[in-house]
Scaffold this active site. Structure first.
Site, short mmCIF file in Angstrom:
data_model
loop_
_atom_site.label_atom_id
_atom_site.label_comp_id
_atom_site.label_asym_id
_atom_site.label_seq_id
_atom_site.Cartn_x
_atom_site.Cartn_y
_atom_site.Cartn_z
N GLU A 85 4.40 5.69 7.92
CA GLU A 85 4.31 6.51 6.70
C GLU A 85 4.72 7.95 6.98
O GLU A 85 5.25 8.63 6.12
CB GLU A 85 2.88 6.48 6.14
CG GLU A 85 2.49 5.15 5.50
CD GLU A 85 3.14 4.90 4.13
OE1 GLU A 85 3.41 5.88 3.40
OE2 GLU A 85 3.39 3.72 3.80
N SER A 87 0.83 -1.21 0.00
CA SER A 87 0.00 0.00 0.00
C SER A 87 0.86 1.26 0.00
O SER A 87 0.43 2.31 -0.45
CB SER A 87 -0.91 0.00 1.23
OG SER A 87 -0.11 -0.06 2.40
N CYS A 141 2.92 -7.15 1.26
CA CYS A 141 1.94 -6.56 2.17
C CYS A 141 1.19 -7.71 2.80
O CYS A 141 0.64 -8.57 2.09
CB CYS A 141 1.00 -5.68 1.35
SG CYS A 141 -0.45 -5.11 2.24
N CYS A 162 3.04 -7.06 9.52
CA CYS A 162 2.73 -5.95 8.59
C CYS A 162 4.09 -5.46 8.13
O CYS A 162 5.00 -5.31 8.96
CB CYS A 162 1.97 -4.84 9.31
SG CYS A 162 1.86 -3.31 8.34
N1 DGL Z 1 2.14 -2.86 4.85
C1 DGL Z 1 0.87 -3.46 4.79
C2 DGL Z 1 0.78 -4.78 5.48
O1 DGL Z 1 1.78 -5.49 5.53
C3 DGL Z 1 -0.38 -2.61 4.80
C4 DGL Z 1 -0.53 -1.51 5.78
C5 DGL Z 1 -1.78 -0.72 5.48
O2 DGL Z 1 -1.85 -0.18 4.37
O3 DGL Z 1 -2.68 -0.69 6.33
O4 DGL Z 1 -0.24 -5.21 5.95
#
Ligand code: DGL
Length: 271
Positions: A158, A12, A74, A193
């Site tokens: 972010e 994302s 992700c 994540c």
């Molecule tokens: N980096 C992502 C993950 O591993 C998504 C984080 C997001 O956009 O909420 O879940």
């Protein structure tokens, strides 16, 4: 010498850069194309159908680069869309590997945990789906699992606020109830994540260095290595695509790769 077919990956936003970092460390001679869906971040608060739709649109675009492997960098998209992406790739008549974040992380966690009590941190979508629990229990039916949705950490990452008092307070709010309980503490924590490895050193400073931290990108990169024919003798190349705000992404990405990323390597795509 021709450029090798790229390894394509997406997230994302900047979280997947932790995966790209692991890939480039383990496979330094490859070409990489990375897509950050910055216009539609975060994924963790979106419904499974929406995340799946985004993922399929992105994959359709990434396939135009004729990648030799696709990495869903992700956890949320891996949770909701891995199977759909694998099916889509197959319907295109392609037999390239599609690697998600969850299975490699689960294997590593079960391997490393001594007490088979594993803590999973993830986005709201990942945790609510129960995907990690299912995968962990498949491997070890008697594993003890604690899990916590830590969506706020995505925004902090972010924002570049990973080493701040706000980050410390957020981590303590999420993790103290689980990790302060001395009698039945998990000894292994899945950073479920791809944004969360950015908090690894703060987690260690708060809860001690003995806890095993599983970085999903590193584990997935090991898996990629086993699935591709590796390039050799090429200079690594990286190309970045974003769905919004290339400048902001570039600044963030430079924190990971410093002078290996220049503005002209980042372009905006309209999906
Ligand atoms: N980096 C992502 C993950 O591993 C998504 C984080 C997001 O956009 O909420 O879940």
């Amino acid at each position: 010498m021709t450029t090798p077919q790229p390894i394509a990956l997406f997230d994302s936003g900047i979280g997947g850069l932790t995966v790209l970092q692991a890939l480039t460390q383990q496979m330094p001679h490859e070409s990489y194309v990375y897509l950050g869906d910055t216009a539609r971040l975060p994924y963790g608060t979106k419904s499974p159908d929406t995340v799946r739709k985004y993922a399929l649109g992105i994959v359709q675009h990434l396939l135009t680069y004729q990648p030799k492997a696709l990495v869903i960098a992700c956890n949320t998209a891996s949770t909701h869309a891995l199977e759909a992406v694998q099916n889509f790739v197959a319907t295109q008549g392609l037999s390239i590997p599609v690697i998600g974040m969850i299975d490699p992380a689960v294997q590593a966690a079960c391997r490393q945990s001594q007490n088979q009590h594993i803590l999973v941190m993830g986005t709201s979508g990942t945790i609510l789906s129960g995907a990690y629990e299912r995968a962990l229990r498949l491997l070890n039916p008697s594993v003890k699992i604690s899990s916590v949705a830590c969506q706020m950490l995505v925004a902090l990452a972010e924002e570049g606020w990973t080493d701040t008092d706000i980050a410390r307070a957020a981590l303590q709010t999420y993790l103290d109830p689980i990790l302060e309980n001395e009698s039945s503490k998990p000894d292994t924590l899945i950073l479920g994540c791809t944004h969360f490895p950015l908090f690894a050193s703060m987690i260690r400073s708060l809860y001690g260095s003995e806890i095993h931290l599983i970085n999903t990108g590193q584990e997935a990169a090991h898996r990629v290595q086993t699935k591709i024919k590796r390039a050799s003798g090429h200079k690594e190349t990286m190309h970045f695509l974003v769905t919004d705000d290339a400048d902001r992404f570039c600044l963030n990405a430079q924190k990971f790769f410093s002078d290996r990323i220049h503005k002209d390597q980042v372009s905006v795509v309209d999906l």
